[in-house]
Scaffold this active site. Structure first.
Site, PDB file in Angstrom:
ATOM      1  N   GLN A  30      30.399 -24.675  30.142  1.00  0.00           N
ATOM      2  CA  GLN A  30      29.004 -25.028  29.919  1.00  0.00           C
ATOM      3  C   GLN A  30      28.661 -24.899  28.431  1.00  0.00           C
ATOM      4  O   GLN A  30      29.103 -23.964  27.768  1.00  0.00           O
ATOM      5  CB  GLN A  30      28.085 -24.125  30.742  1.00  0.00           C
ATOM      6  CG  GLN A  30      28.265 -24.268  32.245  1.00  0.00           C
ATOM      7  CD  GLN A  30      29.349 -23.398  32.811  1.00  0.00           C
ATOM      8  OE1 GLN A  30      30.118 -22.807  32.072  1.00  0.00           O
ATOM      9  NE2 GLN A  30      29.433 -23.328  34.134  1.00  0.00           N
ATOM     10  N   ASP A  58      26.332 -32.264  35.241  1.00  0.00           N
ATOM     11  CA  ASP A  58      25.091 -31.492  35.409  1.00  0.00           C
ATOM     12  C   ASP A  58      24.272 -31.472  34.128  1.00  0.00           C
ATOM     13  O   ASP A  58      23.759 -30.433  33.706  1.00  0.00           O
ATOM     14  CB  ASP A  58      25.417 -30.046  35.818  1.00  0.00           C
ATOM     15  CG  ASP A  58      26.269 -29.961  37.074  1.00  0.00           C
ATOM     16  OD1 ASP A  58      26.335 -30.950  37.818  1.00  0.00           O
ATOM     17  OD2 ASP A  58      26.874 -28.897  37.301  1.00  0.00           O
ATOM     18  N   ARG A  60      23.699 -33.132  42.253  1.00  0.00           N
ATOM     19  CA  ARG A  60      24.399 -32.293  43.223  1.00  0.00           C
ATOM     20  C   ARG A  60      23.604 -31.016  43.414  1.00  0.00           C
ATOM     21  O   ARG A  60      22.911 -30.538  42.507  1.00  0.00           O
ATOM     22  CB  ARG A  60      25.843 -32.020  42.817  1.00  0.00           C
ATOM     23  CG  ARG A  60      26.056 -31.335  41.491  1.00  0.00           C
ATOM     24  CD  ARG A  60      27.559 -31.128  41.254  1.00  0.00           C
ATOM     25  NE  ARG A  60      27.835 -30.296  40.090  1.00  0.00           N
ATOM     26  CZ  ARG A  60      28.947 -29.591  39.927  1.00  0.00           C
ATOM     27  NH1 ARG A  60      29.879 -29.617  40.872  1.00  0.00           N
ATOM     28  NH2 ARG A  60      29.132 -28.872  38.844  1.00  0.00           N
TER      29      ARG A  60
END
EC number: 3.1.1.11
Length: 215
Positions: free
Chosen positions: A23, A67, A131
């Site tokens: 991330q 994401d 998601r």
């Protein structure tokens, strides 16, 4: 209220799907009543941490791979461009290597969710619209152009079928090669006018109470 000619950017490399610790947030917004006009958000995995609070994004450019809009905010994205930089997928290969959203609503008591109106989705790879990072994840796309990078099923339940009864994933009058809903996941909802109405304008974020006109 923010406007910038310079981007919010994290230059970490694009991670392999499923990589741990990859991330790389470009910006986190967790205050209530924040607005962004004409801003650019650039990164790969987890670009824009739309964490919590009510937010408005207008004519922004948001780029990522996995994401790249995530968190538990209640936000309206209007006339924004969402650009996937996931690795191109060879013809005939059905693997998914990205996702636009990962909304984190954890219970029915939380009044949060992302609404995308008059946006465009393009770029590379094969990606989901969203998601279910948390079991009550809520995302709606309306009047949005979707290129064919969107996978036919459209959405993912984070490989947890128990979430299928609680997530809220809606689409309303979208266009483009990725907007074909014939093979959408069974829990995805194709909204009618009444169902879509609460998500279509600034009233979704109570914007008439706090959002000032852009000057």
């Amino acid at each position: 209220m923010f406007e910038t000619l310079d981007p919010y950017q994290n230059v970490a490399p694009i991670p392999v799907p499923g990589a741990v610790g990859a991330q790389a947030v470009a910006i986190r917004i967790s205050g209530d009543q924040a607005a962004f006009w004409g801003c650019g958000f650039f990164g790969a995995q987890d670009t824009l941490h739309d964490d919590r609070g009510r937010h408005y994004f207008k004519e922004c450019f948001i780029q990522g791979s996995i994401d790249f809009v995530f968190g538990n905010g209640k936000s309206l994205y209007e006339n924004c461009q969402l650009n996937s930089m996931a690795s191109p997928v060879p013809a005939g290969v059905k693997s998914i290597n990205g996702a636009i959203t990962a909304h984190g609503r954890a219970s029915s008591d939380e009044n949060s969710g992302y609404s995308f109106v008059n946006c465009s989705v393009g770029g590379t790879g094969r990606v989901w619209l969203g998601r279910a990072w948390r079991p009550f994840s809520r995302v709606v796309f309306s009047y949005t152009f979707m290129s064919d990078i969107i996978s036919p099923e459209g959405w993912n339940d984070f490989n947890d079928p128990t979430r299928d009864q609680t997530i809220f994933y809606g689409e309303y009058k979208c266009t483009g090669g990725g907007a074909n809903v014939t093979l959408r996941a069974p829990y995805a909802q194709i909204l009618n006018d009444t169902q879509a109405s609460p998500f279509l304008n600034i009233s979704y974020i109570d914007g008439e109470q706090w959002l000032e006109p852009y000057k």
